[in-house]
Design a protein around this motif. Structure first.
Motif, mmCIF file in Angstrom:
data_model
loop_
_atom_site.group_PDB
_atom_site.id
_atom_site.type_symbol
_atom_site.label_atom_id
_atom_site.label_comp_id
_atom_site.label_asym_id
_atom_site.label_seq_id
_atom_site.Cartn_x
_atom_site.Cartn_y
_atom_site.Cartn_z
ATOM 1 N N SER A 135 13.895 0.423 2.332
ATOM 2 C CA SER A 135 12.661 0.589 1.571
ATOM 3 C C SER A 135 11.485 -0.006 2.341
ATOM 4 O O SER A 135 11.669 -0.759 3.291
ATOM 5 N N GLN A 136 10.277 0.364 1.893
ATOM 6 C CA GLN A 136 9.081 -0.159 2.548
ATOM 7 C C GLN A 136 7.964 -0.327 1.523
ATOM 8 O O GLN A 136 7.574 0.617 0.849
ATOM 9 N N PHE A 137 7.464 -1.535 1.421
ATOM 10 C CA PHE A 137 6.350 -1.880 0.543
ATOM 11 C C PHE A 137 5.095 -1.912 1.405
ATOM 12 O O PHE A 137 5.066 -2.576 2.446
ATOM 13 N N THR A 138 4.039 -1.189 0.983
ATOM 14 C CA THR A 138 2.798 -1.159 1.751
ATOM 15 C C THR A 138 1.611 -1.427 0.833
ATOM 16 O O THR A 138 1.293 -0.602 -0.026
ATOM 17 N N PRO A 139 0.944 -2.564 0.986
ATOM 18 C CA PRO A 139 -0.270 -2.815 0.194
ATOM 19 C C PRO A 139 -1.362 -1.827 0.618
ATOM 20 O O PRO A 139 -1.552 -1.578 1.807
ATOM 21 N N GLN A 140 -2.060 -1.265 -0.356
ATOM 22 C CA GLN A 140 -3.139 -0.326 -0.091
ATOM 23 C C GLN A 140 -4.507 -0.987 -0.253
ATOM 24 O O GLN A 140 -5.436 -0.690 0.474
ATOM 25 N N LEU A 181 14.168 -7.887 -1.643
ATOM 26 C CA LEU A 181 13.299 -6.734 -1.423
ATOM 27 C C LEU A 181 12.773 -6.721 0.014
ATOM 28 O O LEU A 181 12.765 -5.679 0.676
ATOM 29 N N VAL A 182 12.352 -7.874 0.513
ATOM 30 C CA VAL A 182 11.862 -7.977 1.894
ATOM 31 C C VAL A 182 12.955 -7.550 2.875
ATOM 32 O O VAL A 182 12.690 -6.844 3.857
ATOM 33 N N GLU A 183 14.180 -7.957 2.617
ATOM 34 C CA GLU A 183 15.278 -7.720 3.550
ATOM 35 C C GLU A 183 15.943 -6.359 3.385
ATOM 36 O O GLU A 183 16.838 -6.009 4.166
ATOM 37 N N ASP A 184 15.510 -5.567 2.415
ATOM 38 C CA ASP A 184 16.055 -4.225 2.197
ATOM 39 C C ASP A 184 15.378 -3.258 3.162
ATOM 40 O O ASP A 184 14.263 -2.802 2.916
ATOM 41 N N VAL A 207 -2.785 -3.154 -5.076
ATOM 42 C CA VAL A 207 -2.413 -1.754 -5.234
ATOM 43 C C VAL A 207 -1.493 -1.427 -4.060
ATOM 44 O O VAL A 207 -1.827 -1.725 -2.907
ATOM 45 N N TRP A 208 -0.329 -0.832 -4.331
ATOM 46 C CA TRP A 208 0.666 -0.645 -3.288
ATOM 47 C C TRP A 208 1.388 0.683 -3.412
ATOM 48 O O TRP A 208 1.340 1.338 -4.451
ATOM 49 N N THR A 209 2.071 1.042 -2.321
ATOM 50 C CA THR A 209 3.057 2.117 -2.369
ATOM 51 C C THR A 209 4.398 1.501 -1.974
ATOM 52 O O THR A 209 4.460 0.549 -1.198
ATOM 53 N N TYR A 210 5.451 2.054 -2.545
ATOM 54 C CA TYR A 210 6.800 1.589 -2.264
ATOM 55 C C TYR A 210 7.648 2.812 -1.938
ATOM 56 O O TYR A 210 7.830 3.693 -2.773
#
Length: 131
Positions: A66-71, A60-63, A83-86
């Motif tokens: 996509s982008q994971f963002t903690p809110q 997931l980190v290396e994809d 709580v996050w957005t993906y």
């Protein structure tokens, strides 16, 4: 060596995703870690063990599509809520919001349960035939 606090572990875990540095996951995952992904619905994929969880999160980190963002991150004792957005594409509807419920023991993640808003229609109780 002192044991990392829950806040330190979760901060480093989130940085692995935001900074795209899978190496930050090293030594954060307990040997008996259990992770439940947000997909496939309704239960999510269950991943067990340090190696399997580390491999899953590293992918997931290396994809870079996509982008994971903690809110928001809330830490209480050995528990943390993220709580996050993906984002999984460039389109205005190509993202989802969710939450991870994490548990840390002895400075390592032992449990990570993921939940997200669904992308499809889910009938509310008031809309069902039984109401």
């Amino acid at each position: 060596m002192s044991v990392r606090s829950t806040a330190e572990v979760i901060h480093r875990f989130n940085r692995a995703f935001t900074d795209r540095q899978a190496a930050l996951l090293a030594d954060l995952i307990a040997e008996d870690c259990v992770m439940e992904s947000v997909q496939p619905a309704p239960r999510g994929e269950r991943v067990v063990g340090r190696q399997a969880c580390t491999e899953w999160w590293t992918a997931l980190v290396e994809d870079h599509t996509s982008q994971f963002t903690p809110q928001e991150v809330i830490v209480a004792g050995d528990r943390a809520t993220i709580v996050w957005t993906y984002r999984f594409g460039d389109g205005p509807d190509q993202w989802v919001q969710g939450v991870n419920i994490m548990r840390v023991t002895d400075g390592r993640i032992v449990e990570a349960l993921g939940f997200s808003k669904t992308g499809g229609e889910v009938p509310l109780a008031a809309e069902s035939d039984d109401a």
